[in-house]
Motif scaffolding. Structure first.
Motif, PDB file in Angstrom:
ATOM      1  N   CYS A  85      11.108 -51.366 111.155  1.00 39.96           N
ATOM      2  CA  CYS A  85      10.295 -50.618 112.113  1.00 39.96           C
ATOM      3  C   CYS A  85      11.061 -50.703 113.423  1.00 39.96           C
ATOM      4  O   CYS A  85      11.111 -51.763 114.042  1.00 39.96           O
ATOM      5  CB  CYS A  85       8.896 -51.210 112.279  1.00 39.96           C
ATOM      6  SG  CYS A  85       7.991 -50.334 113.576  1.00 39.96           S
TER       7      CYS A  85
ATOM      8  N   CYS B 230       8.463 -51.408 116.534  1.00 39.74           N
ATOM      9  CA  CYS B 230       7.778 -52.690 116.680  1.00 39.74           C
ATOM     10  C   CYS B 230       7.912 -53.476 115.390  1.00 39.74           C
ATOM     11  O   CYS B 230       8.976 -54.017 115.131  1.00 39.74           O
ATOM     12  CB  CYS B 230       6.333 -52.495 117.104  1.00 39.74           C
ATOM     13  SG  CYS B 230       5.453 -51.203 116.205  1.00 39.74           S
TER      14      CYS B 230
ATOM     15  N   CYS C 230       5.858 -52.575 112.162  1.00 33.23           N
ATOM     16  CA  CYS C 230       4.956 -52.037 111.150  1.00 33.23           C
ATOM     17  C   CYS C 230       5.426 -52.465 109.757  1.00 33.23           C
ATOM     18  O   CYS C 230       6.618 -52.447 109.462  1.00 33.23           O
ATOM     19  CB  CYS C 230       4.887 -50.519 111.256  1.00 33.23           C
ATOM     20  SG  CYS C 230       4.264 -50.010 112.871  1.00 33.23           S
TER      21      CYS C 230
HETATM   22 FE    FE Z   1       5.937 -51.047 114.149  1.00 35.35          FE
END
Ligand code: FE
Length: 209
Positions: free
Chosen positions: A114, A117, A119
């Motif tokens: 990700c 961030c 995920c």
């Molecule tokens: Fe993320």
């Protein structure tokens, strides 16, 4: 030299300078604030964390992979609509509302990141490992996936293409690793034991029996 109080850009009037620098401490500070305001219940937070850390974990994902290895119909359903296929196994939950399964083959190796961030398909794999959330992994997985894989001990044949999937809040990916050679006689439970967490992120391979 005493601190120069005329420099108001870093002075105590600016609330963000009161936050500790470390991400974990910042999260703790935010949590405390939300608790004080009565916006979150600390017991509920603890229960959620305990569930994903200790009760879910990557074993759910491993059962999905073992089933895909042994049941052609399930494999097809998983690749067609993973969210529905895993929900039938009771593996539906928050951070897993839209799951896409990507299968490794002799010609394609899939890897998940990700870039924004962290995920991650919680209902299948639990809480993401620290490295998955690191700046280094998030930047390098896209830029130099083969090098990152080598650091995880994964060396692929030159003809195998590496496909990197960028997770979002909308879509979370599950890598279906290749079934190792010599696993023919094993039942589903024994097969699931070969499926590591990292192999389902694409940063590892299923272990040999
Ligand atoms: Fe993320």
């Amino acid at each position: 030299m005493p601190h120069d109080h005329s420099d108001h850009s870093h002075g105590p009037d600016h609330p963000h300078t009161l936050l500790p620098p470390e991400p974990a401490l910042r999260v703790r500070a935010l949590e405390t604030l939300l608790e004080r305001k009565g916006l979150v219940d600390p017991a509920a937070l603890d229960a959620i964390i305990d569930t994903y850390e200790n009760r879910i974990g990557p074993r759910g994902g491993a059962q999905v992979v073992a089933r895909a290895w042994t049941e052609p119909e399930f494999r097809a359903a998983l690749l067609e609509d993973a969210t529905a296929a895993v929900a039938d196994m009771g593996l539906y939950g928050r951070q897993g509302e839209h799951i896409v399964a990507v299968e490794n083959t002799g010609t394609v190796h899939n890897m998940v990141v990700c870039t924004l961030c962290s995920c991650y398909p919680w209902p299948l794999l639990g809480i993401p490992p620290g490295w998955y959330k690191s700046d280094a992994y998030r930047a390098r997985a896209v830029r130099e996936p083969r090098k990152v894989l080598a650091e995880f001990g994964v060396t692929l044949p030159r003809e195998t293409a590496v496909r990197v999937w960028d997770s979002t809040a909308e879509v979370r990916y599950l890598v279906v690793p290749r079934r190792p050679e010599g696993a023919e006689g094993l039942d589903k439970e024994a097969l699931a034991a070969l499926v590591t967490r990292d192999s389902m992120i694409g940063c590892g391979l299923a272990v040999n029996p």
